[in-house]
Structures are given as structure tokens and as C-alpha cells.
Scaffold this motif. Sequence first.
Motif, PDB file in Angstrom:
ATOM      1  N   ALA A 232       0.638  -1.082  -0.164  1.00  0.00           N
ATOM      2  CA  ALA A 232       0.083   0.224  -0.016  1.00  0.00           C
ATOM      3  C   ALA A 232       0.923   1.227   0.085  1.00  0.00           C
ATOM      4  CB  ALA A 232      -1.073  -0.079   1.267  1.00  0.00           C
ATOM      5  N   GLU A 233       2.153   1.323   0.713  1.00  0.00           N
ATOM      6  CA  GLU A 233       3.052   2.283   0.776  1.00  0.00           C
ATOM      7  C   GLU A 233       3.537   2.678  -0.623  1.00  0.00           C
ATOM      8  OE1 GLU A 233       6.705   4.088   3.037  1.00  0.00           O
ATOM      9  OE2 GLU A 233       6.380   2.095   3.405  1.00  0.00           O
ATOM     10  N   ALA A 234       3.945   1.651  -1.325  1.00  0.00           N
ATOM     11  CA  ALA A 234       4.574   1.657  -2.493  1.00  0.00           C
ATOM     12  C   ALA A 234       3.585   2.159  -3.656  1.00  0.00           C
ATOM     13  CB  ALA A 234       4.997   0.240  -3.129  1.00  0.00           C
ATOM     14  N   ARG A 235       2.163   1.791  -3.384  1.00  0.00           N
ATOM     15  CA  ARG A 235       1.238   2.291  -4.511  1.00  0.00           C
ATOM     16  C   ARG A 235       0.677   3.614  -4.180  1.00  0.00           C
ATOM     17  NH1 ARG A 235      -1.962  -2.330  -2.431  1.00  0.00           N
ATOM     18  NH2 ARG A 235      -3.345  -0.622  -1.740  1.00  0.00           N
TER      19      ARG A 235
ATOM     20  N   HIS B 103       3.184  10.293  -9.872  1.00  0.00           N
ATOM     21  CA  HIS B 103       2.212  11.093 -10.935  1.00  0.00           C
ATOM     22  C   HIS B 103       1.561  12.514 -10.568  1.00  0.00           C
ATOM     23  CE1 HIS B 103       2.826   7.707 -13.679  1.00  0.00           C
ATOM     24  NE2 HIS B 103       2.368   6.695 -12.497  1.00  0.00           N
ATOM     25  N   PHE B 104       0.777  12.313  -9.590  1.00  0.00           N
ATOM     26  CA  PHE B 104       0.315  13.499  -9.049  1.00  0.00           C
ATOM     27  C   PHE B 104       1.011  14.844  -8.658  1.00  0.00           C
ATOM     28  CE2 PHE B 104      -3.698  10.931  -7.680  1.00  0.00           C
ATOM     29  CZ  PHE B 104      -4.127  10.928  -9.022  1.00  0.00           C
TER      30      PHE B 104
ATOM     31  N   PRO C 172      10.627  -1.291  -6.424  1.00  0.00           N
ATOM     32  CA  PRO C 172      10.847  -1.418  -7.834  1.00  0.00           C
ATOM     33  C   PRO C 172       9.533  -0.531  -8.710  1.00  0.00           C
ATOM     34  CG  PRO C 172      11.501  -3.377  -7.059  1.00  0.00           C
ATOM     35  CD  PRO C 172      10.860  -2.715  -5.892  1.00  0.00           C
ATOM     36  N   PHE C 173       8.203  -0.874  -7.905  1.00  0.00           N
ATOM     37  CA  PHE C 173       7.167  -0.216  -8.493  1.00  0.00           C
ATOM     38  C   PHE C 173       7.380   1.178  -8.585  1.00  0.00           C
ATOM     39  CE2 PHE C 173       2.748   0.737  -8.384  1.00  0.00           C
ATOM     40  CZ  PHE C 173       2.126   0.474  -9.327  1.00  0.00           C
ATOM     41  N   VAL C 174       7.774   1.794  -7.608  1.00  0.00           N
ATOM     42  CA  VAL C 174       7.769   3.211  -7.326  1.00  0.00           C
ATOM     43  C   VAL C 174       8.792   3.740  -8.121  1.00  0.00           C
ATOM     44  CG1 VAL C 174       8.317   5.020  -5.688  1.00  0.00           C
ATOM     45  CG2 VAL C 174       7.172   3.230  -4.859  1.00  0.00           C
ATOM     46  N   ASP C 175       9.847   2.817  -8.546  1.00  0.00           N
ATOM     47  CA  ASP C 175      10.954   3.317  -9.375  1.00  0.00           C
ATOM     48  C   ASP C 175      10.371   3.424 -10.935  1.00  0.00           C
ATOM     49  OD1 ASP C 175      13.470   3.967 -10.126  1.00  0.00           O
ATOM     50  OD2 ASP C 175      13.870   1.889 -10.517  1.00  0.00           O
TER      51      ASP C 175
ATOM     52  N   ALA D 212      -1.958   3.581 -10.717  1.00  0.00           N
ATOM     53  CA  ALA D 212      -0.680   3.215  -9.750  1.00  0.00           C
ATOM     54  C   ALA D 212      -1.273   3.090  -8.404  1.00  0.00           C
ATOM     55  CB  ALA D 212       0.158   4.664  -9.893  1.00  0.00           C
ATOM     56  N   ASN D 213      -2.127   3.730  -7.970  1.00  0.00           N
ATOM     57  CA  ASN D 213      -2.908   3.617  -6.802  1.00  0.00           C
ATOM     58  C   ASN D 213      -3.636   2.092  -6.293  1.00  0.00           C
ATOM     59  OD1 ASN D 213      -3.246   4.471  -3.876  1.00  0.00           O
ATOM     60  ND2 ASN D 213      -5.396   5.118  -4.405  1.00  0.00           N
ATOM     61  N   GLU D 214      -3.976   1.663  -7.714  1.00  0.00           N
ATOM     62  CA  GLU D 214      -4.632   0.419  -7.891  1.00  0.00           C
ATOM     63  C   GLU D 214      -3.487  -0.716  -7.842  1.00  0.00           C
ATOM     64  OE1 GLU D 214      -7.176   0.622 -11.135  1.00  0.00           O
ATOM     65  OE2 GLU D 214      -8.559   1.701 -10.092  1.00  0.00           O
ATOM     66  N   GLY D 215      -2.231  -0.387  -7.854  1.00  0.00           N
ATOM     67  CA  GLY D 215      -1.013  -1.510  -8.203  1.00  0.00           C
ATOM     68  C   GLY D 215      -0.788  -1.855  -9.552  1.00  0.00           C
TER      69      GLY D 215
END
Length: 119
Positions: free
Chosen positions: A10-13, A20-21, A49-52, A103-106
Amino acid sequence: MQDLQTPPSAEARQWAMLCHFAAFFGLVFPFGNLLGPLVVWQIKRDLDPFVDAQGKEAVNFQISVTLAGLACVPLMLILIGFPLLALVTVGALVLTIIAGIKANEGQAYRYPFCWRPIL
């Protein structure tokens, strides 16, 4: 590299969404649309890695938007630049919101019409 089967935390999402925002800083500061995502990505890219990946995507898209906006300025002399700049602005707004939600949905989001100088 993150396992493809494991969804991001959840933190990474949340940080990916903020990458983006953060482009909305462009509404307050000149070139904030580029600096906002760049700062968030640089600070939080080692978190996951998702955040990156989403941070790179956000920065690349904002580079593309900035270049498209700058290309519209000389075209304003022949008047076509005004509607083109409006189109670029609305398109960037809509695509940024979609990317943040995804991105918030993963889900990893890739912007269309995007030059990707940062790999």
C-alpha cells in the motif's frame, strides 16, 4: 526486482501515485510539472521497484509534455499553437489522473505518446 505475482504494498502504491500527481505542482510553479515528479521519484525510488518504474514513467511523460508545450509557443505566431497548447494541457491532465489512479490500484501504467529518455 519485484516478483510479478506479488502486488506492490500500500505504501509503494501511494508513493507511485504521488509520483504522477506531483505533476500538479506545475499549476503553482513554473516547470513544477517536471520538478514535482522528479523530486518524489528521486527520494522514494529505492523504496520499491514499482515506485521506481512509475516515477520514471511520470518524469518521462512530463519531459514529453514540457517539450510539446514549448513547441507550441512559436506556433502561436500562426495561431495554431493556441489550440495545440490547450490540447496538450487537457491531454496531460487527463492522462496524469488516469496514471495516478492506476498506480494506486497497483497497476503499472505506461503513458501513450511518451518519449522515454530515462530508462
